[in-house]
Design a protein around this motif. Structure first.
Motif, mmCIF file in Angstrom:
data_model
loop_
_atom_site.group_PDB
_atom_site.id
_atom_site.type_symbol
_atom_site.label_atom_id
_atom_site.label_comp_id
_atom_site.label_asym_id
_atom_site.label_seq_id
_atom_site.Cartn_x
_atom_site.Cartn_y
_atom_site.Cartn_z
ATOM 1 N N VAL A 72 0.838 -1.200 0.000
ATOM 2 C CA VAL A 72 0.000 0.000 0.000
ATOM 3 C C VAL A 72 0.876 1.255 0.000
ATOM 4 O O VAL A 72 0.588 2.227 -0.710
ATOM 5 C CB VAL A 72 -0.983 -0.010 1.193
ATOM 6 C CG1 VAL A 72 -1.793 1.274 1.242
ATOM 7 C CG2 VAL A 72 -1.902 -1.215 1.114
ATOM 8 N N PHE A 75 2.192 1.776 -3.468
ATOM 9 C CA PHE A 75 1.135 2.362 -4.301
ATOM 10 C C PHE A 75 0.962 3.845 -3.982
ATOM 11 O O PHE A 75 0.837 4.678 -4.886
ATOM 12 C CB PHE A 75 -0.179 1.604 -4.077
ATOM 13 C CG PHE A 75 -1.321 2.128 -4.879
ATOM 14 C CD1 PHE A 75 -1.446 1.809 -6.223
ATOM 15 C CD2 PHE A 75 -2.282 2.946 -4.298
ATOM 16 C CE1 PHE A 75 -2.508 2.299 -6.979
ATOM 17 C CE2 PHE A 75 -3.343 3.441 -5.032
ATOM 18 C CZ PHE A 75 -3.450 3.116 -6.386
ATOM 19 N N GLN A 76 0.986 4.191 -2.708
ATOM 20 C CA GLN A 76 0.800 5.582 -2.282
ATOM 21 C C GLN A 76 1.932 6.469 -2.799
ATOM 22 O O GLN A 76 1.682 7.577 -3.271
ATOM 23 C CB GLN A 76 0.713 5.645 -0.760
ATOM 24 C CG GLN A 76 0.335 7.003 -0.220
ATOM 25 C CD GLN A 76 0.322 7.033 1.298
ATOM 26 O OE1 GLN A 76 1.164 6.408 1.951
ATOM 27 N NE2 GLN A 76 -0.622 7.771 1.864
ATOM 28 N N SER A 89 5.301 0.936 7.131
ATOM 29 C CA SER A 89 5.723 -0.407 6.700
ATOM 30 C C SER A 89 7.173 -0.665 7.081
ATOM 31 O O SER A 89 7.523 -1.771 7.500
ATOM 32 C CB SER A 89 5.515 -0.598 5.192
ATOM 33 O OG SER A 89 6.513 0.058 4.439
#
Length: 133
Positions: A72, A75-76, A89
């Protein structure tokens, strides 16, 4: 495209963490019995011997969270140039690696502990890079 070129190091490190933790977490879920059996033997002579199933569950959850957050966060960064989830993360990845390192040290598997240090270096470097944002 600018987000990719401006954040190439972070993106590559996130891919590294994504592959590392999703593969590891999925492997542990798919072969739970095999992993549990091996780890029970690995920790048979350590103070952790009676907690192996619970600790394995904690490690699996932590690794899956680290891998999903890496995906994620990746992607961000690519789509919005934002790095907050990537930072989280990296932190969760470091925590997962520290848990694994602790386990290896408790089992007196010093060679295994050295291997974890190799993974910790890129994870902590990503924390360093993303702190500046």
């Amino acid at each position: 495209m600018e987000n990719i070129t401006n954040n190439a190091t972070e993106i590559l490190l996130l891919f590294f963490l994504l592959i590392t933790f999703l593969q590891s977490g999925i492997d542990k879920l798919v072969d739970w019995k095999g992993n549990l059996s091996w780890l029970t033997g690995h920790f048979a002579e350590s103070p952790l011997k009676n907690m192996v199933p619970m600790l394995l569950g904690i490690v699996v959850v932590t690794e899956m969270i680290a891998g999903i957050l890496s995906a994620v966060g990746l992607f961000q960064i690519v789509t919005a140039g934002e790095s907050q989830l990537a930072f989280y993360s990296a932190i969760v990845s470091c925590v997962a690696l520290l848990m694994l390192l602790f386990g290896q040290r408790m089992a007196k598997d010093y060679e295994g502990a050295k291997t974890i240090a190799v993974y910790f270096i890129p994870a902590i470097f990503l924390v360093f890079l993303l702190q500046a944002y």
